[in-house]
Design a protein around this motif. Structure first.
Motif, PDB file in Angstrom:
ATOM      1  N   ASN A 141      -3.460  12.400 -11.725  1.00  0.00           N
ATOM      2  CA  ASN A 141      -4.603  11.640 -12.251  1.00  0.00           C
ATOM      3  C   ASN A 141      -4.572  10.165 -11.829  1.00  0.00           C
ATOM      4  O   ASN A 141      -5.143   9.313 -12.478  1.00  0.00           O
ATOM      5  CB  ASN A 141      -4.683  11.751 -13.777  1.00  0.00           C
ATOM      6  N   ILE A 142      -3.888   9.860 -10.722  1.00  0.00           N
ATOM      7  CA  ILE A 142      -3.897   8.524 -10.132  1.00  0.00           C
ATOM      8  C   ILE A 142      -4.621   8.604  -8.791  1.00  0.00           C
ATOM      9  O   ILE A 142      -4.327   9.473  -7.962  1.00  0.00           O
ATOM     10  CB  ILE A 142      -2.473   7.967  -9.938  1.00  0.00           C
ATOM     11  N   TYR A 143      -5.535   7.691  -8.568  1.00  0.00           N
ATOM     12  CA  TYR A 143      -6.347   7.685  -7.353  1.00  0.00           C
ATOM     13  C   TYR A 143      -6.225   6.315  -6.685  1.00  0.00           C
ATOM     14  O   TYR A 143      -6.472   5.288  -7.319  1.00  0.00           O
ATOM     15  CB  TYR A 143      -7.811   7.976  -7.685  1.00  0.00           C
ATOM     16  N   PHE A 144      -5.827   6.316  -5.429  1.00  0.00           N
ATOM     17  CA  PHE A 144      -5.699   5.071  -4.668  1.00  0.00           C
ATOM     18  C   PHE A 144      -6.903   4.957  -3.735  1.00  0.00           C
ATOM     19  O   PHE A 144      -7.114   5.806  -2.871  1.00  0.00           O
ATOM     20  CB  PHE A 144      -4.395   5.070  -3.878  1.00  0.00           C
ATOM     21  N   ILE A 145      -7.691   3.913  -3.921  1.00  0.00           N
ATOM     22  CA  ILE A 145      -8.892   3.712  -3.111  1.00  0.00           C
ATOM     23  C   ILE A 145      -8.662   2.522  -2.189  1.00  0.00           C
ATOM     24  O   ILE A 145      -8.663   1.373  -2.619  1.00  0.00           O
ATOM     25  CB  ILE A 145     -10.149   3.493  -3.985  1.00  0.00           C
ATOM     26  N   ASN A 185       0.832  -1.210   0.000  1.00  0.00           N
ATOM     27  CA  ASN A 185       0.000   0.000   0.000  1.00  0.00           C
ATOM     28  C   ASN A 185       0.864   1.257   0.000  1.00  0.00           C
ATOM     29  O   ASN A 185       0.552   2.243  -0.680  1.00  0.00           O
ATOM     30  CB  ASN A 185      -0.930   0.008   1.214  1.00  0.00           C
ATOM     31  N   ASP A 186       1.962   1.227   0.755  1.00  0.00           N
ATOM     32  CA  ASP A 186       2.866   2.380   0.814  1.00  0.00           C
ATOM     33  C   ASP A 186       3.492   2.655  -0.555  1.00  0.00           C
ATOM     34  O   ASP A 186       3.643   3.819  -0.964  1.00  0.00           O
ATOM     35  CB  ASP A 186       3.971   2.131   1.843  1.00  0.00           C
ATOM     36  N   GLN A 187       3.846   1.592  -1.267  1.00  0.00           N
ATOM     37  CA  GLN A 187       4.434   1.758  -2.595  1.00  0.00           C
ATOM     38  C   GLN A 187       3.410   2.322  -3.591  1.00  0.00           C
ATOM     39  O   GLN A 187       3.749   3.128  -4.450  1.00  0.00           O
ATOM     40  CB  GLN A 187       4.977   0.422  -3.098  1.00  0.00           C
ATOM     41  N   ILE A 188       2.149   1.886  -3.452  1.00  0.00           N
ATOM     42  CA  ILE A 188       1.098   2.412  -4.328  1.00  0.00           C
ATOM     43  C   ILE A 188       0.882   3.898  -4.054  1.00  0.00           C
ATOM     44  O   ILE A 188       0.718   4.701  -4.973  1.00  0.00           O
ATOM     45  CB  ILE A 188      -0.210   1.634  -4.124  1.00  0.00           C
ATOM     46  N   LEU A 189       0.895   4.266  -2.782  1.00  0.00           N
ATOM     47  CA  LEU A 189       0.746   5.677  -2.421  1.00  0.00           C
ATOM     48  C   LEU A 189       1.870   6.522  -3.025  1.00  0.00           C
ATOM     49  O   LEU A 189       1.649   7.653  -3.469  1.00  0.00           O
ATOM     50  CB  LEU A 189       0.732   5.826  -0.900  1.00  0.00           C
ATOM     51  N   SER A 190       3.073   5.960  -3.047  1.00  0.00           N
ATOM     52  CA  SER A 190       4.207   6.672  -3.628  1.00  0.00           C
ATOM     53  C   SER A 190       3.995   6.903  -5.124  1.00  0.00           C
ATOM     54  O   SER A 190       4.296   7.991  -5.650  1.00  0.00           O
ATOM     55  CB  SER A 190       5.489   5.859  -3.396  1.00  0.00           C
ATOM     56  N   ILE A 191       3.456   5.897  -5.818  1.00  0.00           N
ATOM     57  CA  ILE A 191       3.139   6.048  -7.250  1.00  0.00           C
ATOM     58  C   ILE A 191       2.064   7.107  -7.442  1.00  0.00           C
ATOM     59  O   ILE A 191       2.157   7.975  -8.311  1.00  0.00           O
ATOM     60  CB  ILE A 191       2.670   4.701  -7.840  1.00  0.00           C
ATOM     61  N   LYS A 192       1.041   7.049  -6.603  1.00  0.00           N
ATOM     62  CA  LYS A 192      -0.085   7.986  -6.696  1.00  0.00           C
ATOM     63  C   LYS A 192       0.378   9.433  -6.504  1.00  0.00           C
ATOM     64  O   LYS A 192      -0.085  10.346  -7.193  1.00  0.00           O
ATOM     65  CB  LYS A 192      -1.121   7.635  -5.629  1.00  0.00           C
TER      66      LYS A 192
END
Length: 305
Positions: free
Chosen positions: A193-197, A181-188
């Protein structure tokens, strides 16, 4: 018709019952009463506020629910029917109807009360997708595939790079590791235009709404539900590459059949030189129909009830 839905609290089980009941509701008047199992399985389980001689159908999915389906029927009308969604491990011929996936057919070879479907039951959408929207759905640690976070993140970045101007919605799940999840947040955080839900924050309908809008969808292989939910609506579906953990897994067999039949796309890897690995998207057959397994089950089921 009065329907008693016995629930076990497992989201994957309850989703499949819900979409089947929603499909039945399109053609039948149903009064659905929901009861969640209490107690400690397998020692002692029960449900509260169950009326005698009242229900026309008693339905549930998952091994916790099946004994209660049969026990509850003892106090109902002779015409009351029990519907086991998925595959009971015991007393298979005691149920009036079993709705089970084809990959469990070997467990039900002696049963004559089965309606089969492919994969899992999912809500159908024939709405045209929005080109500006893409979706990424991530599972987590599982018994079917190795959840190699570095390998998965590289594919997510690659997929996003192919759609730089599109709105990208990334959904995690209960099984997604915290550091993933932390890595996805970093990408976001690198793109507007990237949204992490996060699954803890999303409304129950938000994933399905975006899924039905997305023109391209990237899905991890470990969840049969996620894969078939994506194939049950329009838009292209691609699988994230994952190394096999259990070669005897029924999930693996279903996924391999989808790939073999060109019913789903995937990210492929090649090694043009020893030190490099190249990714590319392989698209599913564009002439494939949207999967409509729940419609097929409902058609057969309404003849029996």
């Amino acid at each position: 018709m009065n329907v008693l839905w016995i629930k076990d609290g497992n989201i994957g089980h309850e989703k499949q019952v819900r979409v089947l009941l929603d499909q039945l509701l399109k053609n039948k008047q149903l009064d659905i009463i929901e009861r969640t199992i209490k107690g400690i399985f397998p020692f002692f389980t029960y449900i509260n506020h169950v009326e005698e001689n009242y229900y026309d159908l008693i339905i549930g999915a998952g091994n916790k629910t099946y004994p209660l389906l049969l026990d509850t029927k003892k106090y109902q009308k002779n015409s009351t029917k029990t519907i086991a969604v998925l595959t009971p491990s015991l007393k298979k011929n005691k149920f009036d109807i079993i709705c089970a996936p084809y990959h469990d057919e070997h467990k039900l070879k002696d049963a004559n009360n089965v309606i089969y479907f492919k994969g899992s039951l999912a809500s159908i959408s024939l709405s045209e997708p929005e080109e500006k929207t893409i979706l990424i759905a991530i599972g987590g640690n599982n018994k079917h595939y190795h959840f190699d976070q570095k390998h998965i993140i590289s594919q997510i970045k690659y997929f996003i790079s192919l759609h730089p101007d599109k709105d990208c919605y990334i959904f995690n799940s209960r099984r997604t590791p915290t550091n993933m999840n932390d890595q996805i947040l970093s990408i976001k955080n690198n793109r507007n235009n990237i949204y992490f839900i996060d699954y803890k924050d999303q409304q129950s309908s938000s994933y399905e709404n975006i899924l039905h809008k997305a023109s391209s969808k990237l899905i991890t292989r470990d969840s049969m539900n996620m894969v078939f939910e994506s194939l049950s609506c329009k838009g292209k579906t691609y699988l994230i590459d994952m190394r096999v953990k259990n070669k005897k897994s029924k999930v693996l067999n279903v996924i391999n059949d989808l790939i073999k039949n060109n019913e789903i796309g995937l990210i492929e890897f090649s090694n043009p030189v020893d030190s490099m690995s190249a990714m590319k998207l392989k698209t599913q057959n564009i002439y494939n129909d949207v999967f409509a397994e729940v419609e097929k089950v409902e058609y057969k089921l309404k003849k029996l009830i």
